[in-house]
Write a protein that holds these residues in place. Structure first.
Motif, PDB file in Angstrom:
ATOM      1  N   ALA A   1       0.784  -1.163  -0.273  1.00 40.59           N
ATOM      2  CA  ALA A   1      -0.144  -0.057  -0.024  1.00 40.59           C
ATOM      3  C   ALA A   1       0.967   1.135   0.092  1.00 40.59           C
ATOM      4  CB  ALA A   1      -0.882   0.034   1.059  1.00 40.59           C
ATOM      5  N   VAL A   2       2.065   1.139   0.602  1.00 38.74           N
ATOM      6  CA  VAL A   2       2.729   2.469   0.782  1.00 38.74           C
ATOM      7  C   VAL A   2       3.080   3.136  -0.537  1.00 38.74           C
ATOM      8  CG1 VAL A   2       5.203   3.447   1.432  1.00 38.74           C
ATOM      9  CG2 VAL A   2       4.128   1.498   2.729  1.00 38.74           C
ATOM     10  N   PRO A   3       3.410   2.730  -1.529  1.00 36.79           N
ATOM     11  CA  PRO A   3       3.849   3.471  -2.691  1.00 36.79           C
ATOM     12  C   PRO A   3       2.586   4.219  -3.118  1.00 36.79           C
ATOM     13  CG  PRO A   3       4.492   1.143  -3.077  1.00 36.79           C
ATOM     14  CD  PRO A   3       3.773   1.170  -1.792  1.00 36.79           C
ATOM     15  N   THR A   4       1.363   3.688  -2.826  1.00 35.76           N
ATOM     16  CA  THR A   4       0.164   4.489  -3.478  1.00 35.76           C
ATOM     17  C   THR A   4      -0.269   5.654  -2.468  1.00 35.76           C
ATOM     18  OG1 THR A   4      -1.399   3.200  -2.062  1.00 35.76           O
ATOM     19  CG2 THR A   4      -0.637   2.082  -4.146  1.00 35.76           C
ATOM     20  N   PHE A   5       0.316   5.897  -1.411  1.00 36.35           N
ATOM     21  CA  PHE A   5      -0.092   6.839  -0.418  1.00 36.35           C
ATOM     22  C   PHE A   5      -0.201   8.392  -1.012  1.00 36.35           C
ATOM     23  CE2 PHE A   5       1.204   4.182   3.535  1.00 36.35           C
ATOM     24  CZ  PHE A   5      -0.043   3.363   3.241  1.00 36.35           C
ATOM     25  N   LEU A   6       0.810   8.743  -1.639  1.00 35.30           N
ATOM     26  CA  LEU A   6       0.952  10.025  -2.241  1.00 35.30           C
ATOM     27  C   LEU A   6       0.915  10.218  -3.488  1.00 35.30           C
ATOM     28  CD1 LEU A   6       3.597  11.618   0.382  1.00 35.30           C
ATOM     29  CD2 LEU A   6       0.997  11.749   0.371  1.00 35.30           C
ATOM     30  N   ASP A   7      -0.282   9.390  -4.230  1.00 29.90           N
ATOM     31  CA  ASP A   7      -0.186   9.382  -5.483  1.00 29.90           C
ATOM     32  C   ASP A   7      -1.030  10.708  -5.891  1.00 29.90           C
ATOM     33  OD1 ASP A   7      -0.579   8.993  -8.170  1.00 29.90           O
ATOM     34  OD2 ASP A   7      -2.321   7.688  -7.750  1.00 29.90           O
TER      35      ASP A   7
END
Length: 587
Positions: A401-407
């Motif tokens: 999930a981490v890479p999608t947090f600050l999309d």
């Protein structure tokens, strides 16, 4: 090691100090008799393993007379990447903090032409590899009355890890981590039961920590950006994330700190020793009470199913988006009870955009789809509204999930950027009147920043409520308003390098006015100290609330001479605007 003569060959100083005399207690400046000689710097460098660096602005090689084609090419490739910036001792994530009163050495436009100024980039940096390096640097700065700053990655929205004419203590390469099954704080009574934890040094970043814990089937409350430092300013400022609703703020999960204080002593702070320092470090802000060299954080069981929702709504008409935004805010009361958290962005530039990534740990996929589709159906009912994306998926781990947090719609690295925040309390979402007030304030805040030379956006951080509201404010010094908040709306502004200093000042005033709309409807609340207006009015109350008087007492106890001073930090009102000379009286 570079001496003062090296500095003369580098960029121009940030201020003219040739005719400046040091006042009583003022920090020492270059070209003053008190400034350490070249031999003194050389001796100091030897004492820290020859790891003293004469710091230059990161884009220096792209400016005459220092232009170097190969180096400039590398700078251009990495300039907007966190992974490059965090490896440059003089770089900040947000480049406006590398400048001083409009002067700097920025490298994204007009290469070769603008003059290169040192700006707010420190003059020297110690690449500290061990605690002894940190202690020696603290002693040196205190003995020579130098401005000292502390930096890991430079990911600081108030520029607290850099300063003109300063000595920087760079802890980025202190990367040791250890997972512990049953950690017991030092000094605890015999028989104290341990709990799962991770011990990290001060240079560890969340991306590194998340990966390690995933390998050990554990999670931790952490930041949305994997490049943010895990041990220092993030947590000492409170620290929030997607897991905060379930496990509380970062400060609620710290079990122990080891910190070098202004007397260069290494102190252990936990529930059993130096309790006042432990309390202050958990919410009293970064760069204030000492140099964190180690933190111990509670870990939690792994998450095997995280529902992720990604929605992007575009409206051609402001009236439609006004209604959609109000409905979006109105649903947060129920979404909060269900355990949702995440990040939303609202931008108006030609068209109106609402984008959000929300997460539900251990959620039901079908039920989540129904929940979000109901809102999307409402938005789709308006003329001129386009649903660019609406997706619901199950992710197998927190690490996924981490890479999608600050999309986010716009990349926010290597740019000029400031932000101001205000906590919206849970009670505001329990009545139509409160929701109307918040929706109106957000709209007015957007209007306040429409006609300035900056791109504006509203950021909404949905991480409060749940376990955050159950935390005991007496155990930590974090702003008590966190315990009654549900949403953290913010106004963010970014601008190009060619914007004049005069216009930059106007941008800052516009931010303060816009965030003032949120302040006006939330009396008794506060701002998140790590994502705050650099010119926050009444900042002591806004950042720390009723905890501020005690924080000042603890600051004076452990740092009576104010060695650790930073912008809008505890005790900074005792210093002038440049934080170089003490005031005769506090304002």
């Amino acid at each position: 090691m570079a001496s003062r003569s090296h500095l003369k060959d580098g960029c121009t100083p940030p201020v003219d100090v040739s005719n400046t005399l040091p006042g009583l207690g003022c920090r020492c400046l270059p070209n003053q008799p008190c400034w350490p000689s070249a031999d003194t710097w050389q001796t100091f460098s030897a004492s820290v393993g020859n790891r003293l660096i004469a710091t230059t602005p990161p884009a220096r090689a792209c400016h005459n007379p220092f232009y170097d084609f190969a180096k400039c090419w590398e700078i251009q490739r990495g300039y907007s990447e966190d992974t490059w910036r965090q490896l440059q001792p003089g770089a900040m994530t947000y480049t406006n903090w590398e400048t001083y009163k409009g002067e700097g050495c920025l490298g994204t436009s007009n290469f070769l032409n603008p003059p290169c100024h040192q700006g707010a980039v420190p003059l020297f940096t110690v690449n500290a590899s061990n605690v002894a390096d940190i202690q020696e640097t603290v002693r040196f700065a205190a003995n020579h009355n130098l401005r000292l700053v502390i930096k890991n990655t430079g990911h600081d929205l108030l520029g607290r890890s850099t300063a003109p004419n300063s000595l920087s203590l760079w802890v980025h390469y202190r990367k040791k981590m250890e997972v512990v099954d049953a950690f017991v704080p030092e000094g605890a009574p015999q028989g104290t039961e341990g709990e799962p934890a991770v011990v990290i040094e001060s240079g560890v970043q969340f991306g590194e920590l998340y990966k390690l814990l995933d390998e050990h089937n554990r999670t931790v409350v952490g930041g949305s950006s994997p490049t943010v430092g895990a041990a220092g300013g993030y947590c000492t400022g409170g620290g929030n994330g997607v897991l905060s609703k379930r496990y509380g703020l970062c400060v609620d999960n710290v079990l122990q700190y080891k910190v070098v204080t202004a007397d260069a002593e290494l102190r252990v702070a936990n529930a059993y020793q130096n309790q006042d320092l432990f309390w202050a470090l958990r919410g009293g802000g970064p760069g204030t009470f000492g140099v964190v060299v180690e933190a111990v954080m509670r870990t939690h069981p792994p998450l095997k199913n995280i529902i992720k929702v990604h929605v992007t709504i575009v409206s051609l008409f402001g009236t439609a988006m006004d209604k959609i935004m109000r409905e979006f805010l109105a649903r947060h009361n129920q979404w909060g009870k269900e355990g949702w958290s995440g990040y939303a962005f609202n931008i108006h530039k030609i068209v109106h955009i609402l984008k959000f990534n929300y997460y539900l740990p251990d959620g039901d996929l079908a039920q989540s789809q129904a929940t979000i589709e109901d809102f999307v159906r409402y938005a789709r009912s308006f003329l001129g509204v386009i649903i660019l994306q609406s997706s619901v998926e199950s992710l197998p781990s927190y690490l996924d999930a981490v890479p999608t947090f600050l999309d986010m719609p716009i990349k926010q690295i290597g740019i000029n950027f400031i932000i101001g925040s205000r906590m919206a309390p849970q009670t505001m979402f329990e009545s139509p009147t409160g929701i109307d007030a918040l929706a109106t304030a957000i709209k007015e805040a957007q209007q306040d920043v429409e006609d300035i030379k900056a791109l504006a956006g509203i950021v909404m951080v949905f991480v409060a409520g749940g376990q955050v509201s159950k935390g005991n404010s007496q155990d930590t010094s974090v702003q008590p308003a966190w315990r009654s908040a549900l949403l953290l709306p913010s106004v963010g502004l970014m601008w190009n390098d060619d914007v004049s200093y005069k216009d930059q000042q106007e941008i800052q005033r516009a931010l303060t006015k816009a965030v003032g709309r949120l302040r006006a409807i939330t009396p008794g609340s506060g701002a998140y100290v790590n994502e705050a207006d650099p010119n926050e009015p009444d900042w002591q109350d806004s950042f720390f609330g009723a905890n501020y008087p005690r924080l000042r007492q603890i600051k004076h106890k452990y740092d009576p001479q104010g060695l650790f001073i930073c912008r809008k930090c505890v005790g900074s009102e005792d210093w002038d605007d440049d934080l170089m000379c003490p005031r005769l009286q506090s304002p």
